[in-house]
Scaffold this active site. Structure first.
Site, PDB file in Angstrom:
ATOM      1  N   CYS A 168       8.931  53.857  -3.679  1.00 39.27           N
ATOM      2  CA  CYS A 168       8.505  55.258  -3.751  1.00 39.27           C
ATOM      3  C   CYS A 168       8.872  55.868  -5.113  1.00 39.27           C
ATOM      4  O   CYS A 168       8.258  55.530  -6.110  1.00 39.27           O
ATOM      5  CB  CYS A 168       9.091  56.037  -2.570  1.00 39.27           C
ATOM      6  SG  CYS A 168       8.356  57.659  -2.347  1.00 39.27           S
TER       7      CYS A 168
ATOM      8  N   HIS B 182       8.238  52.673   2.401  1.00 40.11           N
ATOM      9  CA  HIS B 182       9.690  52.485   2.375  1.00 40.11           C
ATOM     10  C   HIS B 182      10.145  51.342   3.276  1.00 40.11           C
ATOM     11  O   HIS B 182      10.487  51.569   4.446  1.00 40.11           O
ATOM     12  CB  HIS B 182      10.375  53.770   2.846  1.00 40.11           C
ATOM     13  CG  HIS B 182      10.326  54.884   1.858  1.00 40.11           C
ATOM     14  ND1 HIS B 182      11.397  55.232   1.057  1.00 40.11           N
ATOM     15  CD2 HIS B 182       9.329  55.737   1.526  1.00 40.11           C
ATOM     16  CE1 HIS B 182      11.066  56.248   0.282  1.00 40.11           C
ATOM     17  NE2 HIS B 182       9.807  56.584   0.541  1.00 40.11           N
TER      18      HIS B 182
ATOM     19  N   GLU C 102      12.927  49.947   3.425  1.00 39.88           N
ATOM     20  CA  GLU C 102      14.324  50.116   3.872  1.00 39.88           C
ATOM     21  C   GLU C 102      14.430  50.960   5.144  1.00 39.88           C
ATOM     22  O   GLU C 102      15.494  51.023   5.753  1.00 39.88           O
ATOM     23  CB  GLU C 102      15.176  50.716   2.740  1.00 39.88           C
ATOM     24  CG  GLU C 102      15.069  52.218   2.548  1.00 39.88           C
ATOM     25  CD  GLU C 102      13.822  52.672   1.796  1.00 39.88           C
ATOM     26  OE1 GLU C 102      12.847  51.901   1.733  1.00 39.88           O
ATOM     27  OE2 GLU C 102      13.808  53.812   1.298  1.00 39.88           O
TER      28      GLU C 102
END
Lengths: 81, 235
Positions: free
Chosen positions: B87, B196, B198
């Protein structure tokens, strides 16, 4: 003190979503005749002395930091007293 | 050997803690790094996390890309160190010219958050080797400046050389050219994407799947791919 004005615009061939949104709003409000709107940025750098040397430095900064040459063009650098 | 993966925190980073957690869950040791330092502390790989560094002032990622530590990041990337930009980290990688093109305001002008379907287009990078080409995965996406643009010439080069790592499937959430969600450099060690990974690494805390709510862990292979690559290089 002199001010150096740097104008940056999105590249003509690339999308300008902000300008497109404003153009759409103008049309919806009945303001006809605007074929397109593009939105750029104006930087005002106040300097002690607008020498040739300073202007050369600003040109470099305009190309390398104030704009991203991949997506934008520096369209003007001028000294305003 | 446990791989040590650095996560660089910039002023305005939001997902540095989540990236560290993902690295830990994938089996490596996260190392917190600071943007103002010139020291990568001997890490084996780097993650540039999501967030809004410097409030997205000037251009998203632009001021962070000029941070002191980015000198070392560029050197390390050129020498082959695995670097993942997520991002805002992807925005920094394009501003630092480690990946081609640029990222601009979403075409619809809105911030968007959704669980996004992606198709893996390149499974030969350090960060994608545990995927299959054509595999579809679900990764949370949340951004305002995710519109990928570049010149027609650059686009032809990116597509011709297979540098698109991920493409949006179903919905193009931001007007990106060719539905591009993520890119790799030609060497395959530098990868950036807007979604994302994560946030999809632990059952109970990921995106919804057909099997169960919040059960999505499609982000984990990003980190395990890099860890496997580092282990193979060390062997």
């Amino acid at each position: 003190m002199p001010t150096i004005v740097v104008d940056v615009m999105p590249k003509a061939e690339l999308l300008d979503p902000q300008g497109k949104a404003v153009a759409g709003a103008l049309a919806r409000l009945g303001h006809a005749g605007f074929e397109g709107v593009r939105i750029g940025k104006r930087f005002e750098l106040t300097v002690a002395d607008a020498s040739e040397e300073t202007l050369a430095a600003v040109k470099t900064l305009a190309d390398e930091i104030l704009s991203n040459s991949v997506i934008e063009d520096v369209v003007g650098i001028e000294v305003v007293e | 050997m446990t791989a040590r993966i650095g996560v660089i925190t910039f002023p305005g980073s939001l997902d540095d803690g989540d990236a560290q957690r993902a690295i830990r869950l994938a089996g490596a040791e996260p190392v917190a790094l600071w943007h103002g330092s010139h020291d990568l502390e001997g890490v084996d790989a780097l993650v540039l996390p999501g967030g809004f560094s410097y409030g997205d002032y000037l251009r998203a990622g632009a001021i962070a890309a000029l941070s002191p530590i980015m000198t070392e990041v560029k050197d390390a990337a050129a020498k082959g160190m695995p670097v993942l930009g997520i991002c805002n980290g992807f925005q920094m990688l394009v501003e630092a010219h480690l990946l081609p093109g640029g990222l601009i305001r979403n075409a619809h002008q809105q911030f968007i958050r959704r669980d996004q379907r992606l198709r893996v287009e390149n499974a030969s990078t350090v960060w994608t080797s545990q995927f299959e080409v054509g595999q579809e995965i679900t990764i949370p996406l949340k951004n305002a400046d995710g519109g990928y643009i570049c010149s027609a010439e650059t686009l032809a080069q990116i597509e011709g050389e297979g540098l698109v790592a991920f493409r949006y499937v179903g919905v193009n959430p931001n007007g990106s050219l060719d539905d591009i969600a993520g890119l790799t450099n030609p060497a395959g060690n530098v990868v950036g994407l807007m979604p994302h990974p994560e946030h999809a690494v632990e059952p109970g805390f990921g995106p919804n799947t057909a099997a169960a709510m919040r059960s999505g862990v499609d982000g984990l292979p990003f980190f395990s791919s890099a860890i496997a690559s580092l282990a193979a290089a060390a062997a």
